[in-house]
Enzyme design. Structure first.
Site, PDB file in Angstrom:
ATOM      1  N   CYS A 203      15.120  92.049  -1.435  1.00 53.48           N
ATOM      2  CA  CYS A 203      14.150  91.004  -1.714  1.00 53.48           C
ATOM      3  C   CYS A 203      13.743  90.230  -0.471  1.00 53.48           C
ATOM      4  O   CYS A 203      12.897  89.338  -0.542  1.00 53.48           O
ATOM      5  CB  CYS A 203      14.652  90.045  -2.793  1.00 53.48           C
TER       6      CYS A 203
ATOM      7  N   ASP B 222      15.404  88.054   1.154  1.00 52.21           N
ATOM      8  CA  ASP B 222      16.073  86.759   1.321  1.00 52.21           C
ATOM      9  C   ASP B 222      17.105  86.867   2.443  1.00 52.21           C
ATOM     10  O   ASP B 222      17.706  87.915   2.653  1.00 52.21           O
ATOM     11  CB  ASP B 222      16.811  86.370   0.027  1.00 52.21           C
TER      12      ASP B 222
ATOM     13  N   CYS C 148      15.015  82.464  -2.700  1.00 51.97           N
ATOM     14  CA  CYS C 148      14.705  81.868  -4.001  1.00 51.97           C
ATOM     15  C   CYS C 148      15.662  80.726  -4.304  1.00 51.97           C
ATOM     16  O   CYS C 148      16.580  80.429  -3.548  1.00 51.97           O
ATOM     17  CB  CYS C 148      14.763  82.933  -5.086  1.00 51.97           C
TER      18      CYS C 148
ATOM     19  N   CYS D 280      22.749  86.709  -5.175  1.00 53.49           N
ATOM     20  CA  CYS D 280      22.540  85.597  -4.245  1.00 53.49           C
ATOM     21  C   CYS D 280      23.867  84.956  -3.839  1.00 53.49           C
ATOM     22  O   CYS D 280      24.019  84.482  -2.704  1.00 53.49           O
ATOM     23  CB  CYS D 280      21.628  84.546  -4.875  1.00 53.49           C
TER      24      CYS D 280
END
Ligand SMILES: Cc1ncc(COP(=O)(O)O)c(C=O)c1O
Ligand SMILES: Cc1ncc(COP(=O)(O)O)c(C=O)c1O
Lengths: 123, 385, 385, 123
Positions: free
Chosen positions: A35, A37, A60, A104
């Site tokens: 993603c 990140d 995010c 995450c």
């Protein structure tokens, strides 16, 4: 916003320990290639404990909340204790994340460990 | 305060539509296929809705096929045409910025070996060149599909010119007008388009009902087989209440259109100017003028879309982002990438779409709330802008 | 007086369902795919309905895929399975008395070269022999589709035995339970069925919404491609109000089922006995005991179904006939022909299906009205009985 | 019942001239093979007019109404006038039929003409 727990929302809205320490003892990053990140953690160690810590996250809500949470968990801990932190600890502290966001917490812990490893190598 | 800035995702039901549907739900239960009175009462309502939808598009009632929404209308258009015209060819030309309901269907048809798909790119504002479409055609092309207004960036396409080219070559021309029907006039008696996808919940109608306009003479096969409703073009017992809702919603939208779209365009411009003036590095996405009256979409480098959505939700604003960021992977929007934006910039996308309920006060509240949120997320990420 | 005897065609909406849907239509407009509050409110309602439907079937929530009705559920089951299992085989075994949504789909798949279809016959009561299904299987068979209760004649099928055979051979087993869900228990944790079609408007829910139960591990492809809702198994913005209606309707139906089905079965028996006693030459169609509790279906030689329907409508009764008689050609029902009835007898079919609102007084009124109508039509035709 | 006009419903519910004349001057049938409907008309001619007429129909509402209507239109007419009756006359007299039922008027006229032809041949 039911997707996130109150704790996650709190960390996201008022993230703790944002920034980059100058001349840190350790600096480490982790990224989620799927993603884009990424989180970078800088920290200082004194008397065998994490005495200062800061993070930067491009990502995010869950990525920011996890990084903020992991810095809070690590701060003041003995290095070994910080090293022993697991993604599950972050998730517990946050009161959970949506299932598709659990990676995450992994990224936050990955950045912390990279910074701790860097500190160990340097010191 | 709570303000809804995601009318491109879905709209609240018009109260008149809700009332009409509630009445149908309570009082009309016959099956439109039944010839006795209860059935014919339901049939009359479906026919009335068909007339309403036809009138709004400049079509004849028998050119309207009701579906379960925009996705089904798009699937019916693509799959139905490729199947019906299989003997003539299998070429499908579409664009890089179509909705997934078109693009994924094109890819699926290609994967199945039922279509050779050519995807035409767009310029940095998301406009498709009619000449680029023309260059992509070959003797085996049977279908061109170009959306009317883009759902993410609002850019409008020159349908009339593309349609003229297609007609010249005997190619079926489909347009996904899900975002525009209701907001902009689209008159099929003037625009040479053969198939048009319509979706009630984008113009204050119910979710789960849409329509495909099928120009008389257009060859199209059905997706579903069964009892033979909709003259066999879309079989299955009709969603009577939903169809009534679609008809009423489109009637109302057509009546309000001119005034309401102008009003929203003024508010949109205030929003765009305000954002640009207050947020350094804000990138307006989509065409500066040829865009949906209710669409203001941006990228804010150094932020990530999901975080913007959540932060704004917590601040009282419902908005959306092109980057879905679900299931662990954020695919930056294919639309934004097609504009030539970098992946990281595209990740910081924010779509603000206005509606009938949007007020100037809401715009100003959003203009007050957004800059500090962008600043905070940028501070956290420290990605250089 | 007006009496509705066509509950197999569709049912009135339960008032509680109508209220629940009206509330959703008025108050809940978010898109369930949106992560902000309005979207999550809608998502929660869809999830709740999914749980309600799952519970009624003995399934897990993630085994429920919402569709636009029974026709789509049947199409998804057949087309989705044949596509997903194409590498293993293309054999599809079904029966002569399936609904058009299954039978026409099977024929269409055969026509497209995607399936080899074997249609198994039934006995004079419309029962499928499990052994006949077993004999029809071969190494390339991937799907068996046998309906639970027939919509015209009400005959029930021995699903458990057929499912056991299919499971033994690793064959996907689909059942169209559109007529039975709501009226009879069907517990997928006990019956070895992999796919089950459900349709809200047959149990006092709304038209245009249904579901397919998909047992975990069952390979199935999607019919529609697009935004990826329903975990990609059925894409398109959810019909939120309709799905809520389906959930509430099934919850109510499950609660009322035992008592209500017994009550209807008693009235049905009164109707069947009354018709047989009063109308010479009346032929009961379907199984004498293994039939839906609300179904009384007959043929009256010397009459034509459409005329029976119109005459009864004029006398205040909504009923239906297997012979559709539209578009200038009366195809006698394939179901009645499969029972071995002659074409002319099959043309005089009448289906009377009871519901929650049916009273003994209505049954008696029908028993008074029907004999003179049959006598009049027979007098006009003078076809010897 | 909106599908049928009031006149069609009236003819269907109270059909005129039902039956089969014994020893008719003419007898004729027509059928719609696609739906299995059929109508038989028997009639008597006196002084060049249709003086008696009767029909039997196995078929749908429209078939019965059309046959009843055509007997009413033919009764009392000169044979030529009866022969000249068109499906459109039946449809007009009935106030129309649903589009997919218009073939029923054709069948009624077909049976009448067959009976008239039979009468002409015989007499
Ligand atoms: C341009 C466009 N096409 C198709 C669709 C699909 O509509 P639905 O999800 O209602 O079927 C949408 C809605 O998001 C859209 O914006
Ligand atoms: C057994 C059966 N299957 C499928 C269907 C199709 O349902 P729908 O027309 O609501 O899609 C019906 C309804 O008539 C049915 O009775």
């Amino acid at each position: 916003m039911r997707v996130y727990s109150d704790a996650a929302k709190e960390h996201f809205t008022n993230p703790r320990n944002v920034g980059t320490l100058s001349e840190p003892d350790g600096k480490g990053s982790d990224a989620n290639p799927s993603c884009g990140d990424r989180t970078t953690i800088t920290l200082r160690v004194s008397s065998g404990r994490v005495s200062e810590i800061a993070f930067r996250t491009f990502g995010c809500t869950a990525a920011i909340a996890s990084a903020s949470q992991v810095t809070e968990l690590a701060l003041g801990r003995p290095v070994d204790g910080a090293w022993a932190l697991e993604p599950a600890d972050v998730l517990n502290a946050l009161g959970g994340l949506p299932p598709d966001k659990e990676a995450c917490a992994l990224m936050a812990v990955g950045a912390l460990r990279a910074a701790l490893l860097d500190a160990r190598v340097r010191t | 305060m709570r303000a809804y800035f995601d009318h491109a995702a879905t709209t609240p039901l018009d109260p008149e539509v809700a009332d009409a549907m509630s009445r149908v739900l309570r009082d009309v239960y016959g099956n439109p296929s039944s010839i006795y009175s209860e059935g014919q009462t339901a049939r009359a309502l479906v026919d009335q809705a068909r007339e309403d939808v036809a009138r709004a598009l400049g079509a004849a009632p028998n050119e309207i096929v009701f579906t379960s929404g925009g996705t089904e209308a798009d699937n019916l258009a693509l799959r139905g045409t490729l199947r019906a015209r299989a003997a003539e060819g299998d070429g499908l030309v579409t664009t890089a910025i179509e909705h997934h309901a078109v693009l994924d269907t094109a890819h699926d048809l290609a994967h199945e070996g039922r279509a050779r798909v050519t995807v035409v790119g767009v310029d940095k504002h998301g406009r498709v060149e009619p000449e680029a479409i023309e260059r992509a055609l070959d003797r085996r092309t049977v279908l061109v599909s170009v959306m009317h207004g883009n759902n993410e960036i609002g850019t409008l396409q020159p349908l009339a010119r593309i349609g003229a080219i297609d007609r010249e070559h005997g190619i079926t021309f489909h347009s996904d007008a899900v975002q525009t029907v209701g907001a902009l006039p689209l008159d099929v008696s003037r625009v040479p388009v053969d198939l048009v996808s319509v979706n009630a919940h984008k113009f204050y109608g119910p979710k789960g009902v849409g329509a495909l306009y099928v120009r008389t003479g257009t060859r199209i096969a059905t997706l579903q087989t069964g009892g033979g409703q909709e003259k066999g073009r879309r079989t299955g017992t009709e969603n009577v209440a939903g169809i009534v809702g679609l008809g009423v919603a489109l009637r109302i939208a057509a009546a309000k259109r001119a005034e309401e779209s102008a009003r929203q365009a003024r508010l949109r411009d205030r929003l765009i100017e305000g954002v640009r003036g207050r947020i350094p590095g804000a990138v307006l996405t989509g065409h500066p003028s040829e865009r949906l009256p209710n669409n203001a979409s941006f990228c804010f480098p150094g932020t990530q879309g999901e975080a913007l959505v959540v932060a704004l939700d917590l601040a009282g604003f419902a908005v959306s982002s092109g980057s879905a960021c679900t299931s662990g992977s954020t695919e930056p929007s294919h639309v934004l990438l097609a504009l030539g934006l970098g992946r990281e910039v595209a990740q910081g996308s924010l779509r603000l779409t206005l509606g009938r309920g949007t007020t100037e006060a809401e715009i100003d509240a959003l203009l007050a709330a957004l800059p500090p949120i962008v600043a905070r997320l940028r501070a956290v990420s420290a990605v250089p802008v």
